[in-house]
Design a protein around this motif. Structure first.
Motif, short mmCIF file in Angstrom:
data_model
loop_
_atom_site.label_atom_id
_atom_site.label_comp_id
_atom_site.label_asym_id
_atom_site.label_seq_id
_atom_site.Cartn_x
_atom_site.Cartn_y
_atom_site.Cartn_z
N VAL A 148 40.49 47.73 55.40
CA VAL A 148 39.69 46.68 55.09
C VAL A 148 38.22 47.42 54.62
CG1 VAL A 148 38.16 45.00 56.24
CG2 VAL A 148 40.54 45.35 56.94
N LEU A 149 37.89 48.48 55.16
CA LEU A 149 36.66 48.97 54.66
C LEU A 149 37.07 49.42 53.09
CD1 LEU A 149 35.73 51.19 57.88
CD2 LEU A 149 34.69 48.89 57.10
N GLY A 150 38.12 49.97 52.72
CA GLY A 150 38.40 50.35 51.47
C GLY A 150 38.09 49.13 50.55
N VAL A 151 38.46 48.17 51.01
CA VAL A 151 38.23 46.88 49.98
C VAL A 151 36.78 46.62 49.74
CG1 VAL A 151 38.48 44.39 49.84
CG2 VAL A 151 40.48 45.70 50.76
N VAL A 152 36.12 46.85 50.85
CA VAL A 152 34.48 46.68 50.83
C VAL A 152 33.94 47.68 49.83
CG1 VAL A 152 32.20 46.92 52.23
CG2 VAL A 152 34.53 45.72 53.27
N TYR A 153 34.04 48.98 50.26
CA TYR A 153 33.32 49.85 49.10
C TYR A 153 34.09 49.89 47.70
CZ TYR A 153 37.44 53.36 49.48
OH TYR A 153 38.78 54.08 49.32
N VAL A 154 35.12 49.41 47.41
CA VAL A 154 35.66 49.28 46.16
C VAL A 154 34.80 48.15 45.43
CG1 VAL A 154 37.54 48.75 44.67
CG2 VAL A 154 38.08 50.18 46.22
N TRP A 155 34.82 47.04 46.15
CA TRP A 155 34.24 45.86 45.48
C TRP A 155 32.56 46.02 45.49
CZ3 TRP A 155 36.30 42.30 42.77
CH2 TRP A 155 37.64 42.05 42.61
N ARG A 156 32.04 46.72 46.37
CA ARG A 156 30.70 47.24 46.28
C ARG A 156 30.27 47.92 45.14
NH1 ARG A 156 27.85 51.79 48.08
NH2 ARG A 156 25.46 51.32 48.51
N ALA A 157 31.00 48.87 45.06
CA ALA A 157 30.88 49.89 43.78
C ALA A 157 30.98 49.18 42.40
CB ALA A 157 31.77 50.97 43.88
N MET A 158 31.99 48.45 42.39
CA MET A 158 32.20 47.56 41.10
C MET A 158 31.23 46.71 40.95
SD MET A 158 35.36 44.81 40.61
CE MET A 158 34.34 43.63 41.64
N GLN A 159 30.64 46.10 41.59
CA GLN A 159 29.53 45.11 41.52
C GLN A 159 28.39 45.70 41.37
OE1 GLN A 159 26.55 44.63 43.67
NE2 GLN A 159 25.95 42.79 42.32
N LYS A 160 28.03 46.82 41.84
CA LYS A 160 26.64 47.53 41.86
C LYS A 160 26.56 48.26 40.52
CE LYS A 160 24.78 48.03 46.29
NZ LYS A 160 23.45 47.64 45.99
N ALA A 161 27.80 48.88 39.88
CA ALA A 161 28.04 49.67 38.77
C ALA A 161 27.92 48.93 37.49
CB ALA A 161 29.02 50.89 38.88
N PHE A 162 29.01 47.69 37.58
CA PHE A 162 29.11 47.02 36.23
C PHE A 162 28.55 45.65 36.27
CE2 PHE A 162 32.68 49.94 36.96
CZ PHE A 162 32.57 50.60 35.67
N PHE A 163 28.23 44.78 37.31
CA PHE A 163 28.00 43.75 37.44
C PHE A 163 26.56 43.22 37.93
CE2 PHE A 163 32.63 43.81 37.26
CZ PHE A 163 32.59 43.03 36.18
N ALA A 164 25.77 44.24 38.35
CA ALA A 164 24.44 44.16 39.12
C ALA A 164 23.42 43.33 38.34
CB ALA A 164 23.92 45.55 39.89
N GLY A 165 23.56 43.80 36.82
CA GLY A 165 22.46 43.25 35.91
C GLY A 165 22.67 41.90 35.92
#
Length: 507
Positions: free
Chosen positions: A424-441
């Motif tokens: 479950v934590l793996g799902v969290v850190y992958v989606w967090r990294a994806m959002q912050k790196a590619f979609f945060a703007g």
């Protein structure tokens, strides 16, 4: 035939050193040709592998007075990992296609490392295995110190020290086994057929297991891994995560568990709640799974997220090995292959597609760049690789983790439940990294064009797209048709070589 994976790689490494200093393009072509040649040999050898059969590739005396031989052989496990190495070698060269600084030396070290990895997976004499295992340390050290970044000297030295300490532990265990056996041989099949007293196995097993597990990122000996991954150039990160860490896990299974299965038997007493070394390493594996995922969740550096995720996913391999049942151990071998493909791809996205273009890995700086619009191929690739590493059905990660969890549920249900927390934590850190790196703007409502944040970002190149496609396709092939690997892996685990392990507690 499989021996040519070693000879092609090391021969090409020597050839590269003879090229003119400024022949970067020639160095790339030679490296790619050698990687493809090694892969073709590996694939043909794998397809020729018969279930349950161990094929002797070459066996000649090396140091006859000590019973040491140049003995290469392959079973289903070896053949599968050799095939993985071939795939990672090709994609590593493609992702390094733009290397200009001392290109011929870079690819020479790269191929020397690849050839040594092939040697470890094919060695049936344990002294020969140890020699190849040690050679791996040399090129990976120089790849980091010369072409790395972010405290590269510290990262390389830390990796080398941890590796040498682990190697020293392994060497002591092998010498002890050689003396106690009195067989005057270090051949794997000879020592596997020898009965070692249980009191000897009780200390030899943890010594050798930990010695190899250090390179596999076992908690709490994992700290070299995130540091080394972050410091390494992209191809070296791919090799570290894709195949070098697998050498440690392979050694745990092939050497420690095969020679000293009674070392995992109950002690006859309990100490701090532990009743056997099997209990100890199972708990450490679960801690590594949860700890790696938890720390990855709070990282601000993109590459550190992937570095700690490798610690978490390698914990699955150790847990699968400790189940001591066919389902769990098969899952561990499948996870070696799956993680080799997916971790290599994730490091390539972060190191080659993102960092090499933006010159930063900080989420706070990447977010405003609208990378999902500027380099959409990198965003899509990370999403696919991230979901695959989370265990999305249809990819290799799902098959591997499912088998490990099923095996763990049979062996120790409570630990299997705790492992679910790590997933479950793996799902969290992958989606967090994806959002912050590619979609945060986009999520922050930023309206400035990317050029105002950073200089123009080059598009993804054809070699990078091709390499990413190879790794994704390989993961899908394993996920959709796992029998391609299982047909040789499971019979290998049921072979006479693992007879002592079966008798020692195979469930």
């Amino acid at each position: 035939m499989l021996a040519w994976t070693i000879y092609i790689s090391m021969g090409a490494a020597a050839l590269l050193l003879l090229l003119p200093r400024r022949s970067a393009q020639a160095a790339r072509v030679v490296a790619l040709a050698a990687a493809i040649g090694g892969f073709v040999v590996a694939l043909l050898g794998f397809l020729a592998q018969r279930p349950g059969e161990t094929v002797t590739v070459v066996r000649v005396p090396w140091v006859p007075t000590l019973g040491i031989e140049y003995h290469l052989a392959a079973d289903g496990i070896s053949a599968s990992l050799v095939l993985l190495t071939g795939v990672v070698a090709i994609t590593g060269v493609l992702f390094s296609w733009n290397i200009e600084e001392r290109a011929k030396e870079f690819f020479a070290f790269f191929l020397l490392l690849i050839g040594s990895v092939y040697g470890v997976f094919l060695s049936w004499d344990l002294f020969l295995l140890f020699v190849f295992y040690e050679i791996v340390i040399i090129p990976k050290y120089f790849l980091i110190t010369i072409w790395g970044s972010t405290r590269k000297e510290y990262g390389a030295m830390k990796l080398a020290i941890y590796s040498f300490v682990g190697s020293a532990m392994v060497l002591v265990g092998l010498i002890a086994a050689y003396v106690v056996a009195g067989e005057h041989s270090l051949s794997l099949d000879v020592l596997a057929g020898h009965y070692f007293p249980q009191h000897f196995q009780m200390w030899a097993f943890p010594l050798v297991f930990v010695g190899f597990a250090i390179l596999a990122g076992l908690w709490p000996f994992h700290t070299w891994a995130p540091t080394g991954h972050v410091a390494a150039p992209t191809a070296a990160s791919m090799l570290l995560a894709g195949v070098v860490m697998k050498l440690g896990a392979y050694g745990c299974l092939r050497v420690a568990m095969t020679l000293f299965p009674l070392g995992m038997a109950p002690w006859g007493f309990h100490f701090l709640g532990f009743g056997s070394w099997r209990d100890v390493f199972s708990i450490l594996a679960v801690i590594g799974i949860v700890y790696g995922a938890t720390v990855a969740m709070v990282q601000k550096d993109f590459k550190f997220v992937i570095g700690y995720s490798s610690v978490s996913h390698m914990g699955f391999i150790t847990l699968g090995l400790m189940t001591l049942n066919l389902t769990g151990v098969t899952g561990a071998v499948m996870q070696m292959i799956s993680h080799g493909l997916l971790a290599g791809l994730l490091f390539a996205v972060v190191g080659r597609m993102v960092y090499a273009r933006t010159h930063t890995r900080e989420f706070s700086k990447l977010g405003p760049m609208h990378l999902n619009k500027v380099i959409p191929f990198a965003a899509v690739t990370f999403i696919i690789a991230g979901m695959a590493s989370m265990g999305l059905p249809g990819f290799s990660g799902f098959i591997a983790e499912m088998m490990i969890l099923l095996g763990a549920w049979k062996a120790f249900p409570m630990l299997a439940a705790l492992t679910g927390v790590g997933i479950v934590l793996g799902v969290v850190y992958v989606w967090r990294a994806m959002q912050k790196a590619f979609f945060a703007g986009d999520s922050q409502g930023a309206t400035q064009p990317p050029g105002e944040y950073h200089e123009p970002i080059p598009p993804i190149t054809l070699p990078e797209k091709l390499a990413a496609g190879i790794l994704i396709a390989s993961s899908i092939c394993v996920g959709v048709y796992p029998q391609f690997l299982l047909r040789v892996i499971q019979p290998a685990l049921n072979s006479p070589l693992f007879a002592a392990l079966h008798n020692g507690g195979w469930q």
